[in-house]
Design a protein around this motif. Structure first.
Motif, PDB file in Angstrom:
ATOM      1  N   UNK A  17      42.524  46.234  36.872  1.00  0.00           N
ATOM      2  CA  UNK A  17      42.120  45.591  35.621  1.00  0.00           C
ATOM      3  C   UNK A  17      41.503  44.215  35.832  1.00  0.00           C
ATOM      4  N   UNK A  18      41.941  43.504  36.859  1.00  0.00           N
ATOM      5  CA  UNK A  18      41.413  42.164  37.096  1.00  0.00           C
ATOM      6  C   UNK A  18      40.297  42.156  38.133  1.00  0.00           C
ATOM      7  N   UNK A  19      39.981  43.313  38.691  1.00  0.00           N
ATOM      8  CA  UNK A  19      38.917  43.433  39.695  1.00  0.00           C
ATOM      9  C   UNK A  19      39.078  42.375  40.784  1.00  0.00           C
ATOM     10  N   UNK A  37      44.634  43.929  52.407  1.00  0.00           N
ATOM     11  CA  UNK A  37      44.405  43.510  51.023  1.00  0.00           C
ATOM     12  C   UNK A  37      43.960  44.694  50.193  1.00  0.00           C
ATOM     13  N   UNK A  38      44.425  44.694  48.948  1.00  0.00           N
ATOM     14  CA  UNK A  38      44.035  45.748  48.022  1.00  0.00           C
ATOM     15  C   UNK A  38      42.705  45.401  47.372  1.00  0.00           C
ATOM     16  N   UNK A  39      41.959  46.414  47.018  1.00  0.00           N
ATOM     17  CA  UNK A  39      40.694  46.249  46.304  1.00  0.00           C
ATOM     18  C   UNK A  39      40.659  47.242  45.151  1.00  0.00           C
ATOM     19  N   UNK A  40      39.952  46.913  44.080  1.00  0.00           N
ATOM     20  CA  UNK A  40      39.752  47.903  43.017  1.00  0.00           C
ATOM     21  C   UNK A  40      39.011  49.113  43.593  1.00  0.00           C
ATOM     22  N   UNK A  41      39.299  50.274  43.052  1.00  0.00           N
ATOM     23  CA  UNK A  41      38.713  51.512  43.568  1.00  0.00           C
ATOM     24  C   UNK A  41      37.189  51.461  43.609  1.00  0.00           C
ATOM     25  N   UNK A  42      36.556  50.991  42.543  1.00  0.00           N
ATOM     26  CA  UNK A  42      35.086  50.960  42.501  1.00  0.00           C
ATOM     27  C   UNK A  42      34.517  50.056  43.591  1.00  0.00           C
ATOM     28  N   UNK A  43      35.142  48.907  43.805  1.00  0.00           N
ATOM     29  CA  UNK A  43      34.690  47.979  44.842  1.00  0.00           C
ATOM     30  C   UNK A  43      34.864  48.619  46.226  1.00  0.00           C
ATOM     31  N   UNK A  44      36.010  49.270  46.433  1.00  0.00           N
ATOM     32  CA  UNK A  44      36.300  49.930  47.701  1.00  0.00           C
ATOM     33  C   UNK A  44      35.278  51.027  47.983  1.00  0.00           C
ATOM     34  N   UNK A  45      35.006  51.864  46.981  1.00  0.00           N
ATOM     35  CA  UNK A  45      34.041  52.959  47.153  1.00  0.00           C
ATOM     36  C   UNK A  45      32.650  52.425  47.482  1.00  0.00           C
TER      37      UNK A  45
END
Length: 126
Positions: A17-19, A37-45
């Motif tokens: 939610x916070x990207x 580190x975690x990343x939002x799914x869209x950024x990761x893809x």
């Protein structure tokens, strides 16, 4: 875990939610300890697609990770809570070493996480 930990799902939801890609996490999954580190799914893809596009042998696979670009449409938004964690700048811990040295991109099913902690676990490259 057959049912993902509610706290971990909450962390994944907040990352989405916070990207943000600033949340460090370490998880235990069958056969591995992954820290990064975690990343939002869209950024990761998108990052995975960029790496694949830059490869002469693997460039065709980039479309799998960016269907919106392939079809000229907006990628559909997933309904419901996240089902996966998306790590970047991550390493699999093996003894006192982190693999790969430069950090990798890992997608981990929340249901596979048996233990976790906030933050990166240190390791030695020596």
């Amino acid at each position: 875990m057959s049912h993902p930990d509610e706290l971990l799902v909450g962390i994944a939801e907040l990352v989405e939610s916070q990207h943000t890609s600033r949340m460090s996490l370490t998880v235990v999954v069958p056969g591995a300890v992954i820290t990064g580190r975690l990343a939002p799914e869209a950024m990761w893809k998108e990052r995975v697609a960029e790496v694949l596009r830059d490869s002469a042998q693997l460039g065709d696979f980039a479309a799998v990770f960016s269907p919106a670009a392939r079809e000229g449409t907006v990628a559909p938004r997933r309904d419901g809570p996240p089902t996966h964690l998306h790590f970047h700048v991550a390493r699999i811990l093996q003894g006192s070493y982190g693999i790969p040295d430069s950090g990798g991109m890992y997608r981990v099913a929340l249901s596979d996480v048996s233990a976790w902690t906030i933050g990166d676990i240190g390791y030695s490259d020596q």
